[in-house]
Write an enzyme that holds these catalytic residues in place. Sequence first.
Site, PDB file in Angstrom:
ATOM      1  N   ARG A  24       0.822  -1.206   0.000  1.00 30.25           N
ATOM      2  CA  ARG A  24       0.000   0.000   0.000  1.00 30.25           C
ATOM      3  C   ARG A  24       0.858   1.259   0.000  1.00 30.25           C
ATOM      4  NH1 ARG A  24      -0.732   4.641   2.895  1.00 30.25           N
ATOM      5  NH2 ARG A  24      -0.392   3.477   4.839  1.00 30.25           N
ATOM      6  N   ASP A  25       1.534   1.522   1.091  1.00 32.44           N
ATOM      7  CA  ASP A  25       2.332   2.741   1.208  1.00 32.44           C
ATOM      8  C   ASP A  25       3.542   2.708   0.284  1.00 32.44           C
ATOM      9  OD1 ASP A  25       2.931   5.233   2.221  1.00 32.44           O
ATOM     10  OD2 ASP A  25       3.967   4.473   3.978  1.00 32.44           O
ATOM     11  N   HIS A 217       6.287   4.597  12.540  1.00 29.00           N
ATOM     12  CA  HIS A 217       6.318   4.568  11.074  1.00 29.00           C
ATOM     13  C   HIS A 217       7.373   5.587  10.625  1.00 29.00           C
ATOM     14  CE1 HIS A 217       4.086   4.045   7.114  1.00 29.00           C
ATOM     15  NE2 HIS A 217       4.894   5.066   6.851  1.00 29.00           N
ATOM     16  N   HIS A 219      10.353   7.194   8.043  1.00 28.44           N
ATOM     17  CA  HIS A 219      10.884   7.371   6.694  1.00 28.44           C
ATOM     18  C   HIS A 219      12.370   7.689   6.797  1.00 28.44           C
ATOM     19  CE1 HIS A 219       7.130   7.705   4.040  1.00 28.44           C
ATOM     20  NE2 HIS A 219       6.710   7.350   5.230  1.00 28.44           N
ATOM     21  N   CYS A 250       5.170   9.601  -0.010  1.00 30.59           N
ATOM     22  CA  CYS A 250       3.826  10.110   0.254  1.00 30.59           C
ATOM     23  C   CYS A 250       3.434  11.009  -0.899  1.00 30.59           C
ATOM     24  CB  CYS A 250       3.782  10.891   1.570  1.00 30.59           C
ATOM     25  SG  CYS A 250       2.165  11.624   1.912  1.00 30.59           S
ATOM     26  N   ASN A 259      10.105   4.540   2.872  1.00 29.81           N
ATOM     27  CA  ASN A 259       9.894   4.038   4.221  1.00 29.81           C
ATOM     28  C   ASN A 259      11.137   3.319   4.730  1.00 29.81           C
ATOM     29  OD1 ASN A 259       6.815   4.289   4.773  1.00 29.81           O
ATOM     30  ND2 ASN A 259       6.920   3.479   2.705  1.00 29.81           N
TER      31      ASN A 259
END
Length: 307
Positions: A24-25, A217, A219, A250, A259
């Site tokens: 997803r991300d 989370h 980055h 993003c 990420n």
Amino acid sequence: MIRPTTVRDESLPGAVTIYEVGPRDGLQNEKAVVPVEVKAEFIGRLVAAGLPVVEATSFVHPRWVPQLADAAELVARLPLDGPTPLPVLVPNERGLDRALAAGVRHVAIFASATETFARKNLNSTLDDQLAMFEPVVARARAAGLDVRAYVSMCFGDPWEGAVATEQVVSVGRRLLDLGASQLSLGDTIGVGTAEHVQALVRAFGEAGTDVGSLAMHFHDTYGQALANAYAALQVGVTTFDASAGGLGGCPYAESATGNLATEDLVWMLDGLGIEHGVDLPSLVATSVWMAEILAKEPASAVVRALR
């Protein structure tokens, strides 16, 4: 395959959960559309490699994230009743409707810690986003679904700059009070540093939040993701979001690069003797495979070293 030497620090957690966000991300910011059958295989490979949670996609409007326009078709191909949770992101009640129709059992919502990003990402104010999520969480919980909440821009915002810790805690606490079972604190643009991470976790604890309900989370924009993960371990965090091969970014924050790479996290955890359940060779092979499909170099240092 080369492995790190294990030196156990008993002050750190003995086991952690890696929450894989690559499908997803990781893929949402790729300009070339990845075929749905490739996404399904990607998820299957990640599950086979031992990832305990794999976030599959998002039921966002295709206009906002074209890469995820095939969410319903993808979810129909997945073993939703299997032992590995396959959550999906839902931006609003319409997204929840689609998730419920698809038979999803785990959902996530995505809020902002800052006013500007709430407006850019959700076309909402800081307070209105929470009002929007209230019926989403209530309906999801009533239907027996687990709900995770993300908070973005927890360590800095490209428009507003530094973000006050008390503001992040306020937004996060309100999401937990709505009924979210876990809160993922996002360093969306990668500006966080180790002591900042620990200060934020401690602030949540002082506000009455159990550290077990927090996830991190990170980055790696400024190369701090692993250091920040280690700092979070030191204050008891046991759930970490990561993306296979370091995929991601993003679409609404151009300075947000990849990420934290799952392989890099696994390598560090192996060296610390912390259990995670992931087979590193299988994971590396999966990331190499996906990098070839995307025709790009893996961002993960461990993948580049071991492939």
